[in-house]
Design an enzyme around this catalytic site. Structure first.
Site, PDB file in Angstrom:
ATOM      1  N   PRO A   2       0.824  -1.212   0.000  1.00  0.00           N
ATOM      2  CA  PRO A   2       0.000   0.000   0.000  1.00  0.00           C
ATOM      3  C   PRO A   2       0.858   1.263   0.000  1.00  0.00           C
ATOM      4  O   PRO A   2       1.859   1.335   0.700  1.00  0.00           O
ATOM      5  CB  PRO A   2      -0.789  -0.091   1.313  1.00  0.00           C
ATOM      6  CG  PRO A   2      -0.567  -1.441   1.848  1.00  0.00           C
ATOM      7  CD  PRO A   2       0.664  -2.000   1.210  1.00  0.00           C
ATOM      8  N   GLU A   3       0.481   2.218  -0.822  1.00  0.00           N
ATOM      9  CA  GLU A   3       1.126   3.524  -0.826  1.00  0.00           C
ATOM     10  C   GLU A   3       0.111   4.533  -0.305  1.00  0.00           C
ATOM     11  O   GLU A   3      -0.931   4.162   0.215  1.00  0.00           O
ATOM     12  CB  GLU A   3       1.618   3.866  -2.236  1.00  0.00           C
ATOM     13  CG  GLU A   3       2.665   2.855  -2.738  1.00  0.00           C
ATOM     14  CD  GLU A   3       3.227   3.193  -4.113  1.00  0.00           C
ATOM     15  OE1 GLU A   3       3.175   4.369  -4.500  1.00  0.00           O
ATOM     16  OE2 GLU A   3       3.703   2.283  -4.793  1.00  0.00           O
ATOM     17  N   HIS A  95      -6.186 -14.898   8.769  1.00  0.00           N
ATOM     18  CA  HIS A  95      -5.013 -14.135   9.202  1.00  0.00           C
ATOM     19  C   HIS A  95      -5.391 -13.003  10.152  1.00  0.00           C
ATOM     20  O   HIS A  95      -4.715 -11.977  10.208  1.00  0.00           O
ATOM     21  CB  HIS A  95      -4.260 -13.602   7.982  1.00  0.00           C
ATOM     22  CG  HIS A  95      -3.861 -14.686   7.030  1.00  0.00           C
ATOM     23  ND1 HIS A  95      -2.861 -15.586   7.321  1.00  0.00           N
ATOM     24  CD2 HIS A  95      -4.366 -15.051   5.829  1.00  0.00           C
ATOM     25  CE1 HIS A  95      -2.753 -16.449   6.322  1.00  0.00           C
ATOM     26  NE2 HIS A  95      -3.653 -16.148   5.406  1.00  0.00           N
ATOM     27  N   ARG A 115       0.933 -11.443   5.707  1.00  0.00           N
ATOM     28  CA  ARG A 115       2.394 -11.561   5.692  1.00  0.00           C
ATOM     29  C   ARG A 115       3.043 -10.955   6.934  1.00  0.00           C
ATOM     30  O   ARG A 115       4.270 -11.016   7.070  1.00  0.00           O
ATOM     31  CB  ARG A 115       2.928 -10.955   4.402  1.00  0.00           C
ATOM     32  CG  ARG A 115       2.410 -11.781   3.210  1.00  0.00           C
ATOM     33  CD  ARG A 115       2.572 -11.075   1.879  1.00  0.00           C
ATOM     34  NE  ARG A 115       3.952 -11.040   1.439  1.00  0.00           N
ATOM     35  CZ  ARG A 115       4.348 -10.492   0.302  1.00  0.00           C
ATOM     36  NH1 ARG A 115       3.471  -9.927  -0.496  1.00  0.00           N
ATOM     37  NH2 ARG A 115       5.608 -10.492  -0.037  1.00  0.00           N
TER      38      ARG A 115
END
Ligand code: ZN
Length: 284
Positions: A2-3, A95, A115
């Site tokens: 993500p930016e 997750h 992750r």
């Protein structure tokens, strides 16, 4: 990863759903998600219980949620972090890392991170601006961003222009995707030397950075790998508007020349060989 536009999209969604609500309980499902909170998970849950979230703020790719205690929750999405609003009876995500329940009947907040590069922590006294992220430069969407200071600082650096755009102490929130898109619009190759750019050229580039980010925020960000979604679980659609990023071999939308891919800072960079010629003298 993500930016700024993706994190801003999450910020807007979170602000709508959690501002003004009081936390009842916090469950940490995986210690790695709060590894930056040094006092540990019991402390993390204890300092948040009973606190009201006042707002959701952002600097660069960091979010912080100021609390009525004067502290703040800091959130970084990392590579794959998601902030999801879910009803209490919704099935647990595989997750799921942290679950925050509120004192009202509204949806709960879940931090899901496949992750586990992202995470949450509590910044003591960080409501106004957490010390942990105070070193990060303002981003170009920030009303207090200083254009002329940025232009001067970039031209003082002896570095490549793309490296400067990715330097979070100079300008925050711009990552690989939006740097490539802005450089294409500005017709600059990323390896151009910053100290050889004129002031008007840097101002023009900054304008393109802002345009790209603004358009991407309107589109809800870019969802490349299906891991980036907003608080309601929806993908962004700015990928449809990308001119160079991820388009190796496809025609440049401006001149038709096939887009090239090069390695830069261990990542792929995309540019048009015709519109963005490589500098004749590489930077030493
Ligand atoms: Zn071109």
């Amino acid at each position: 990863m993500p930016e700024l536009p993706e994190v801003e999209t999450v910020r807007q969604g979170l602000a709508e759903w959690v501002a003004g609500r009081t936390i009842e309980t916090v469950d940490v499902h995986h210690p790695r998600a709060i590894r930056r909170h040094m006092p540990g998970d019991v402390h993390f849950a204890a300092v948040l219980a009973g606190r009201t979230i006042l707002d959701v703020s952002r600097r660069g790719k960091y979010l912080w949620l100021p609390l009525d205690s004067g502290d703040a929750i800091i959130a970084h999405l990392g590579m794959s972090g998601q902030m999801l609003m879910r009803t209490a009876d919704a099935a647990e995500e595989p997750h799921l890392r942290v679950r925050i329940r509120f004192t009202d009947d509204g949806p709960e907040l879940r931090f899901v991170d496949q992750r586990t590069f992202g995470g949450l922590s509590v910044s003591e006294g960080g409501a106004a601006l957490p010390d942990e992220i105070a070193h990060i430069a303002r981003d170009p969407m920030d009303p207090l961003f200083d254009d002329e200071a940025f232009v001067a600082a970039l031209r003082r650096k002896h570095t490549e222009v793309k490296r400067a755009l990715l330097d979070q102490t100079l300008i925050s929130g711009v990552g690989n995707i939006y740097a490539d898109e802005a450089l294409w619009r500005a017709k600059l190759h990323g390896a151009r030397a910053t100290d050889a750019l004129t002031k008007p050229a840097v101002r023009r580039l900054l304008g393109h950075v802002r345009d790209v980010l603004r358009e991407a925020i309107v589109a809800g960000g870019t969802s490349f790998d299906a891991l980036y979604i907003n608080v309601n679980g929806e993908s962004g659609y700015f990928d449809r508007s990308l001119n160079v990023y991820g388009r190796e071999g496809q025609p440049c939308p401006r001149c038709g020349t096939p887009i090239r891919r090069e390695q830069f800072m261990n990542r792929s960079s995309y540019s048009c060989p015709h519109c963005q010629p490589r500098p004749r003298k590489p930077l030493r």
